[in-house]
Design an enzyme around this catalytic site. Structure first.
Site, PDB file in Angstrom:
ATOM      1  N   LYS A   1     -57.596 -52.032  61.152  1.00  0.00           N
ATOM      2  CA  LYS A   1     -56.704 -53.228  61.364  1.00  0.00           C
ATOM      3  C   LYS A   1     -56.360 -54.057  60.105  1.00  0.00           C
ATOM      4  O   LYS A   1     -56.058 -53.043  59.240  1.00  0.00           O
ATOM      5  CB  LYS A   1     -57.055 -53.989  62.480  1.00  0.00           C
ATOM      6  CG  LYS A   1     -57.341 -53.397  63.746  1.00  0.00           C
ATOM      7  CD  LYS A   1     -56.436 -52.510  64.502  1.00  0.00           C
ATOM      8  CE  LYS A   1     -56.392 -52.226  65.934  1.00  0.00           C
ATOM      9  NZ  LYS A   1     -57.580 -51.371  66.220  1.00  0.00           N
TER      10      LYS A   1
ATOM     11  N   ASP B   1     -66.544 -60.126  67.176  1.00  0.00           N
ATOM     12  CA  ASP B   1     -65.638 -59.093  67.018  1.00  0.00           C
ATOM     13  C   ASP B   1     -64.601 -59.967  66.060  1.00  0.00           C
ATOM     14  O   ASP B   1     -63.897 -61.040  66.336  1.00  0.00           O
ATOM     15  CB  ASP B   1     -64.809 -58.762  68.338  1.00  0.00           C
ATOM     16  CG  ASP B   1     -63.773 -57.637  67.756  1.00  0.00           C
ATOM     17  OD1 ASP B   1     -63.066 -57.592  66.535  1.00  0.00           O
ATOM     18  OD2 ASP B   1     -63.358 -56.719  68.828  1.00  0.00           O
TER      19      ASP B   1
ATOM     20  N   TYR C   1     -60.502 -57.613  74.322  1.00  0.00           N
ATOM     21  CA  TYR C   1     -59.695 -56.478  74.234  1.00  0.00           C
ATOM     22  C   TYR C   1     -60.085 -55.351  75.222  1.00  0.00           C
ATOM     23  O   TYR C   1     -61.061 -54.981  75.724  1.00  0.00           O
ATOM     24  CB  TYR C   1     -60.371 -55.810  72.779  1.00  0.00           C
ATOM     25  CG  TYR C   1     -59.681 -54.379  72.476  1.00  0.00           C
ATOM     26  CD1 TYR C   1     -58.378 -54.288  72.374  1.00  0.00           C
ATOM     27  CD2 TYR C   1     -60.601 -53.497  72.168  1.00  0.00           C
ATOM     28  CE1 TYR C   1     -58.065 -52.964  72.369  1.00  0.00           C
ATOM     29  CE2 TYR C   1     -60.091 -52.371  71.633  1.00  0.00           C
ATOM     30  CZ  TYR C   1     -58.833 -52.012  72.059  1.00  0.00           C
ATOM     31  OH  TYR C   1     -58.410 -50.729  71.492  1.00  0.00           O
TER      32      TYR C   1
ATOM     33  N   ARG D   1     -73.652 -36.696  57.361  1.00  0.00           N
ATOM     34  CA  ARG D   1     -73.559 -37.576  58.687  1.00  0.00           C
ATOM     35  C   ARG D   1     -74.713 -38.706  58.573  1.00  0.00           C
ATOM     36  O   ARG D   1     -74.587 -39.740  59.078  1.00  0.00           O
ATOM     37  CB  ARG D   1     -74.111 -36.450  59.651  1.00  0.00           C
ATOM     38  CG  ARG D   1     -74.584 -37.534  61.122  1.00  0.00           C
ATOM     39  CD  ARG D   1     -74.460 -36.534  62.496  1.00  0.00           C
ATOM     40  NE  ARG D   1     -75.394 -35.368  61.882  1.00  0.00           N
ATOM     41  CZ  ARG D   1     -77.006 -35.364  62.214  1.00  0.00           C
ATOM     42  NH1 ARG D   1     -77.665 -36.673  62.390  1.00  0.00           N
ATOM     43  NH2 ARG D   1     -77.268 -34.365  62.149  1.00  0.00           N
TER      44      ARG D   1
END
Length: 382
Positions: free
Chosen positions: A198, A173, A101, A48
């Site tokens: 993406k 972004d 978005y 983690r």
């Protein structure tokens, strides 16, 4: 200084010193042996907190964006959430794009607002509007360029100057552009965000996110918060993303080639009322995009004569373009933002046109894509 594709293939990915593996291994171990209490044999203790496969991906992404630090996440929204936690506290104010978005809007409006964070949607192409929206409590200017789904363009350097003067951090972004087409840190941004699902991953087979920065203290705070809330990618996800990024440059060239052709086709089609693509000379952000981007990318949006029903018919009629959410994969996708990716902004100031169709133009043969859109537009006109 190494070139982009060389970094994409080699940064953080030297052959394994113990085995000679040319490809970064998938380190699936959740924990790591220690040589005595507190004596970390390899620098890793628990996956983690850090994992060797994830480290390789992070070093590669930092090199591609020109940053000193990259932190990989389990999703783009996981990255957004952690960054907002680090940069904002109750009572703070954030500026977001007026066509942000839908997931970003939902996080700010439905989650952070309950925590006491205030926000203002602004057309970041309008520097005067940005200045007017800033408050003494503004801590973050959250920028998308190109925006999703209207492909708006903001002048990153100008927005950075205004944000810095106001004492706010600029977050860009960069998902639509990818690091190949645009590098916001070099233009003054404080942090770059990616949904690596993406274009970075590029094959519609892995969900992920990343933050890249040159700020040492900010990077430490991001890592601490990420470890505290556990918003991490698994090693196989990191490996898939790292594999995808190796071909980013060649894919983005083909995406851009195809999208330019498709945008021109749509602009000349009688059933199309408007095309949103920064590569078109008539796009209001064309000159700025040409200045700060290498190419104009693979995303194209357009509106259809006949309104919402016609737009839905176009989405249903394509055969090569697959009706699906997401973007940036090698395959072409089509969607209706108002009913799909941006349904969360319905009824708000960010509501998108109901006759809007969004394309993620893939890397198939462009004539096949063009013919598919021609027949879909013809079918919708019947």
């Amino acid at each position: 200084m190494r070139g982009f594709s060389t970094n994409a293939i080699h940064a953080g990915q030297e052959p394994d010193p113990s085995t000679g593996d040319v490809i970064t291994p998938i380190h699936v171990s959740s924990t790591f042996a220690q040589d005595g209490v507190g004596g970390l044999r390899s620098g890793y203790e628990y996956s983690r907190s850090a994992n060797p496969t994830r480290t390789a991906l992070q070093e590669c992404l930092a090199a591609l964006e020109g940053g000193r630090h990259a932190v990989a996440f389990g999703s783009g929204m996981g990255a957004s959430d952690v960054l907002m936690r680090v940069l904002l506290k109750p009572g703070d104010h954030v500026v977001i794009p007026h066509d942000a978005y839908g997931g970003t809007f939902r996080l700010v409006d439905k989650v952070l607002a309950l925590w006491g964070v205030e926000y203002t949607p602004v057309d970041l192409a309008d520097i005067g509007a940005l200045r007017a929206a800033l408050r003494p409590t503004t801590r973050v200017v959250w920028c998308e360029t190109p925006t999703n789904p209207l492909l708006g363009i903001a002048d990153i350097a100008a927005v950075a100057d205004v944000s810095r003067t106001a004492g706010a951090r600029l977050v860009v972004d960069n998902t639509f552009a990818s690091p190949y087409l645009q590098q916001p840190l070099a233009l003054g941004a404080d942090v770059v965000l990616h949904s690596t699902t993406k274009y970075v991953g590029g094959h519609s087979d892995v969900v992920g996110g990343a933050l890249v920065t040159g700020d040492d203290e900010l990077a430490d705070a991001i890592r601490f918060t990420q470890n505290s809330v556990g918003s991490v990618p698994g090693p196989f996800d990191a490996w898939l993303t790292l594999r995808g990024v190796k071909t980013l440059a060649v894919r983005m060239e083909r995406h851009s080639d195809n999208a330019e052709r498709i945008a021109e086709l749509l602009a000349a089609h009688p059933a199309v009322t408007r095309v949103y693509y920064p590569g078109l000379a008539e796009h209001p952000g064309h000159e700025i995009a040409a200045k700060q981007m290498r190419r104009f990318g693979g995303m194209v949006s357009f509106t259809v004569a006949g309104g919402r029903d016609a737009a839905l018919r176009v989405c249903a009629a394509t055969e090569i373009f697959t009706l699906a959410e997401s973007l940036g994969g090698v395959e072409s996708l089509i969607e209706h933002p108002g009913a799909m990716t941006h349904a969360s902004v319905a009824g708000s100031a960010l509501e998108v046109p109901d006759d809007l169709v969004r394309l993620s133009v893939g890397i198939e043969d462009v004539e096949d894509l063009a013919e598919d859109l021609r027949q879909a537009l013809s079918a919708a006109d019947r």
